[in-house]
Design a protein around this motif. Structure first.
Motif, PDB file in Angstrom:
ATOM      1  N   PHE A 164       0.819  -1.215   0.000  1.00  0.00           N
ATOM      2  CA  PHE A 164       0.000   0.000   0.000  1.00  0.00           C
ATOM      3  C   PHE A 164       0.855   1.268   0.000  1.00  0.00           C
ATOM      4  CE2 PHE A 164      -3.063  -2.976   2.107  1.00  0.00           C
ATOM      5  CZ  PHE A 164      -4.036  -2.916   1.117  1.00  0.00           C
ATOM      6  N   GLY A 202       0.576   5.253   0.641  1.00  0.00           N
ATOM      7  CA  GLY A 202      -0.368   6.144   1.298  1.00  0.00           C
ATOM      8  C   GLY A 202       0.304   6.980   2.359  1.00  0.00           C
ATOM      9  N   GLU A 247      -0.723   5.269   6.978  1.00  0.00           N
ATOM     10  CA  GLU A 247      -1.339   3.972   6.660  1.00  0.00           C
ATOM     11  C   GLU A 247      -2.703   4.102   5.977  1.00  0.00           C
ATOM     12  OE1 GLU A 247       0.513   0.382   8.884  1.00  0.00           O
ATOM     13  OE2 GLU A 247      -0.890   1.354  10.250  1.00  0.00           O
ATOM     14  N   HIS A 287      -4.894   4.115   2.510  1.00  0.00           N
ATOM     15  CA  HIS A 287      -4.733   3.431   1.223  1.00  0.00           C
ATOM     16  C   HIS A 287      -6.002   3.617   0.407  1.00  0.00           C
ATOM     17  CE1 HIS A 287      -7.319   0.003   2.412  1.00  0.00           C
ATOM     18  NE2 HIS A 287      -6.789   0.168   3.608  1.00  0.00           N
ATOM     19  N   SER A 288      -5.899   3.400  -0.878  1.00  0.00           N
ATOM     20  CA  SER A 288      -7.057   3.573  -1.750  1.00  0.00           C
ATOM     21  C   SER A 288      -8.096   2.493  -1.482  1.00  0.00           C
ATOM     22  CB  SER A 288      -6.616   3.527  -3.218  1.00  0.00           C
ATOM     23  OG  SER A 288      -5.891   2.336  -3.482  1.00  0.00           O
ATOM     24  N   ASN A 333      -3.605  -0.379  -4.805  1.00  0.00           N
ATOM     25  CA  ASN A 333      -2.601  -0.006  -3.811  1.00  0.00           C
ATOM     26  C   ASN A 333      -1.924   1.322  -4.113  1.00  0.00           C
ATOM     27  OD1 ASN A 333      -3.155  -2.594  -2.848  1.00  0.00           O
ATOM     28  ND2 ASN A 333      -1.432  -3.510  -3.921  1.00  0.00           N
ATOM     29  N   ALA A 369      -5.134   7.096  -2.445  1.00  0.00           N
ATOM     30  CA  ALA A 369      -5.062   7.100  -0.983  1.00  0.00           C
ATOM     31  C   ALA A 369      -5.300   8.512  -0.466  1.00  0.00           C
ATOM     32  CB  ALA A 369      -3.686   6.608  -0.534  1.00  0.00           C
ATOM     33  N   GLU A 418      -1.026  -7.595   1.279  1.00  0.00           N
ATOM     34  CA  GLU A 418      -0.445  -6.293   0.908  1.00  0.00           C
ATOM     35  C   GLU A 418       0.262  -5.615   2.067  1.00  0.00           C
ATOM     36  OE1 GLU A 418      -3.514  -7.227   0.052  1.00  0.00           O
ATOM     37  OE2 GLU A 418      -4.042  -6.546  -1.977  1.00  0.00           O
ATOM     38  N   TRP A 419      -0.253  -5.777   3.296  1.00  0.00           N
ATOM     39  CA  TRP A 419       0.389  -5.136   4.441  1.00  0.00           C
ATOM     40  C   TRP A 419       1.749  -5.755   4.731  1.00  0.00           C
ATOM     41  CZ3 TRP A 419      -0.927  -0.551   5.518  1.00  0.00           C
ATOM     42  CH2 TRP A 419      -2.254  -0.119   5.463  1.00  0.00           C
ATOM     43  N   THR A 466       4.298  -3.764   2.768  1.00  0.00           N
ATOM     44  CA  THR A 466       4.230  -2.314   2.988  1.00  0.00           C
ATOM     45  C   THR A 466       5.266  -1.876   4.011  1.00  0.00           C
ATOM     46  OG1 THR A 466       1.846  -2.311   2.509  1.00  0.00           O
ATOM     47  CG2 THR A 466       2.740  -0.392   3.666  1.00  0.00           C
ATOM     48  N   GLY A 518       5.195  -1.444  -1.077  1.00  0.00           N
ATOM     49  CA  GLY A 518       4.465  -0.199  -0.926  1.00  0.00           C
ATOM     50  C   GLY A 518       5.156   0.686   0.092  1.00  0.00           C
ATOM     51  N   ASN A 521       4.526   3.794   2.750  1.00  0.00           N
ATOM     52  CA  ASN A 521       3.502   4.556   3.454  1.00  0.00           C
ATOM     53  C   ASN A 521       4.176   5.577   4.359  1.00  0.00           C
ATOM     54  OD1 ASN A 521       0.730   4.948   4.827  1.00  0.00           O
ATOM     55  ND2 ASN A 521       0.380   3.253   3.398  1.00  0.00           N
TER      56      ASN A 521
END
Length: 488
Positions: A64, A66, A69, A71-72, A76, A242, A411-412, A415, A435, A437
């Motif tokens: 993600f 963003g 934390e 996110h869209s 992502n 995001a 996904e986390w 990230t 990702g 963040n």
């Protein structure tokens, strides 16, 4: 104009962006091979670069992007519409994605559009010289070629719209120019919603050109296309972006309250005036952007009134609406950068319509003095990586981190939080697909037990690193100014 002069016009046109880039490098004493995005001064560059890298390798980022934390809703992607990333993704997919790819792509785009400009609009030799000088004088046009952010691509797209719009507006125009206008209008609106105003300009042009017979079908198609583009932008902003701490592609809170609308407008004007005052003192690039834009807008309006030209007056009105929208959809600080593309395009077109050379030359001189002498280095300074040392460091770190931080299904787990005090350049070394963040240090501390991301990147020996050590987090890698911790 003779064939020999046409060749000179074309050569001067296509060489313009190259000369602009070389002069910018020369003014800072930087050799072309010493520039690198790996040491960028702009903290949003890694966000763009790593999203595109993830798309090139996996089709979409695997973690993600963003802020705190966020996110869209779907996907992502970060705080700007993913439509910005598509052209760079396609180029990266075909030619490979590395630190030089976006710069080469931006430069090639400008070379192509300058050549197209010269062929289609056929400026005289004198006009082309002034056009080229105007582009070079507007330093930001060259500066954003050295960037992963989409300003160069957006500017090129606006120029393409302008070229096709001018051809469409001519009496002997062909349908192909209207089609190109619509394509560019839709695309630009998806990138930045305020470009929906181009749809209104197309309708105005159709009205001015219209014969006695009213062809309502063509009008209906244009209105539908414009609204489809605007709805598309709103949907992209709502579902594929995001939430952004400083206001992303659209905030629009003022749109639903007259009081808020007026307040936003007044505050925006006051802040913009402050930037312009600082620009006159050679201390604000944002002020330079406002001065250049407003000067072009005033010139367009005066030209329209003097010549009783409805199209010029309509364009001036559109420019005013866009300026006002900056204070509603963004704010005076964030919105200033959005004015560049329209200003660059107008400066390129101005010599074609201004008969008085002193006016054009005056614009070039004033713009050059403001932009090249401005003392705010943040928006001018290019990043240096002598002998490619930082690139080598990041590529090595990325290879090692890819083994320590394998891409997972969740996904986390893909990230990485990076704290406010971290060296943003170091985020370039994270594994492809990860990702990023951006989180405030206070957010990490206050929400530690609820953090979703698997990794945190912090500055070496920073307060937030000591906090993570107190929480017994696992240190997995250290490089340059950054340490990466695993939370679980």
């Amino acid at each position: 104009m003779s064939d020999k002069k046409k060749i000179w016009v074309f050569l001067i046109a296509v060489m313009t962006p190259i000369v602009g880039c070389l002069l910018l490098l020369l003014s800072q004493g930087i050799a072309p091979w010493d520039f690198s995005l790996a040491t960028t001064n702009w903290n949003d560059e890694p966000m763009y670069y790593k999203q595109i890298e993830g798309m090139v390798h996996f089709g979409t980022p695997q973690g993600f992007f963003g802020y705190n934390e966020s996110h869209s809703v779907y996907g992502n992607f970060g705080g700007w519409t993913p439509a910005n990333l598509i052209p760079y993704y396609l180029v990266g997919k075909v030619f490979g994605w590395h630190f030089g790819t976006p710069v080469i792509f931006n430069l090639c785009l400008w070379i192509l559009v300058f050549g197209f400009f010269a062929i289609v609009l056929k400026p005289t030799l004198n006009q082309q010289i002034i056009i080229s000088l105007s582009f070079i004088a507007y330093l930001s046009a060259s500066r954003y070629i050295f960037s992963t952010t989409p300003e160069a691509f957006i500017s090129v797209s606006v120029v393409l719209f302008a070229i096709s719009f001018i051809k469409f507006f001519e009496k002997d125009s062909k349908l192909v120019w209207l089609v190109i206008c619509d394509i560019m209008m839709i695309w630009l609106t998806l990138l930045r919603g305020f470009y929906g105003i181009f749809g209104v300009l197309i309708l105005v042009a159709m009205f001015i050109k219209a014969d006695k017979k009213f062809e309502w079908q063509k009008w209906l198609i244009q209105i539908i296309l414009m609204f489809v583009a605007l709805i598309g932008f709103i949907l992209l902003a709502k579902y594929l972006e995001a939430p952004y701490m400083a206001g992303g592609d659209i905030s629009g809170e003022a749109l639903f309250s007259i009081k808020s609308l007026i307040k936003s407008g007044i505050l925006g004007v006051i802040e913009a005036l402050k930037y312009m005052v600082e620009a006159v003192k050679l201390q604000s690039m944002r002020g330079c952007w406002y001065i250049g834009y407003i000067a072009i807008m005033v010139w367009t309006l005066v030209k329209g009134i003097r010549n009783k030209n409805a199209m010029f007056i309509s364009v001036a009105a559109a420019l005013l609406i866009v300026l006002a929208s900056m204070f509603v959809l963004y704010n005076a600080k964030e919105g200033s950068r959005q004015l560049m593309s329209l200003t660059i395009t107008a400066l390129m077109l101005m010599p074609l319509y201004e008969d008085k050379k002193p006016v054009c030359i005056s614009f070039v001189i004033v713009i050059a003095l403001l932009f090249w002498l401005d003392g705010e280095s943040f928006f001018k300074q290019l990043s240096i990586d002598a002998n490619g040392e930082r690139e080598t460091l990041y590529l090595t770190a990325q290879k090692e981190l890819s083994e320590l931080m394998p891409i997972a299904e969740d996904e986390w787990d893909n990230t990485v939080i990076y704290s406010r005090t971290v060296n943003h350049q170091d985020m370039m070394a994270l594994p492809a697909g990860m990702g990023i963040n951006f989180c405030l240090n206070e957010y990490i501390k206050d929400n530690f037990d609820e953090l979703s991301s698997k990794y945190v990147a912090v500055r070496v020996d920073d307060d937030i690193e000591r906090f993570l050590q107190e929480q017994s987090c696992e240190k997995i890698y250290s490089f340059n100014d950054t340490v990466v911790y695993k939370l679980r």
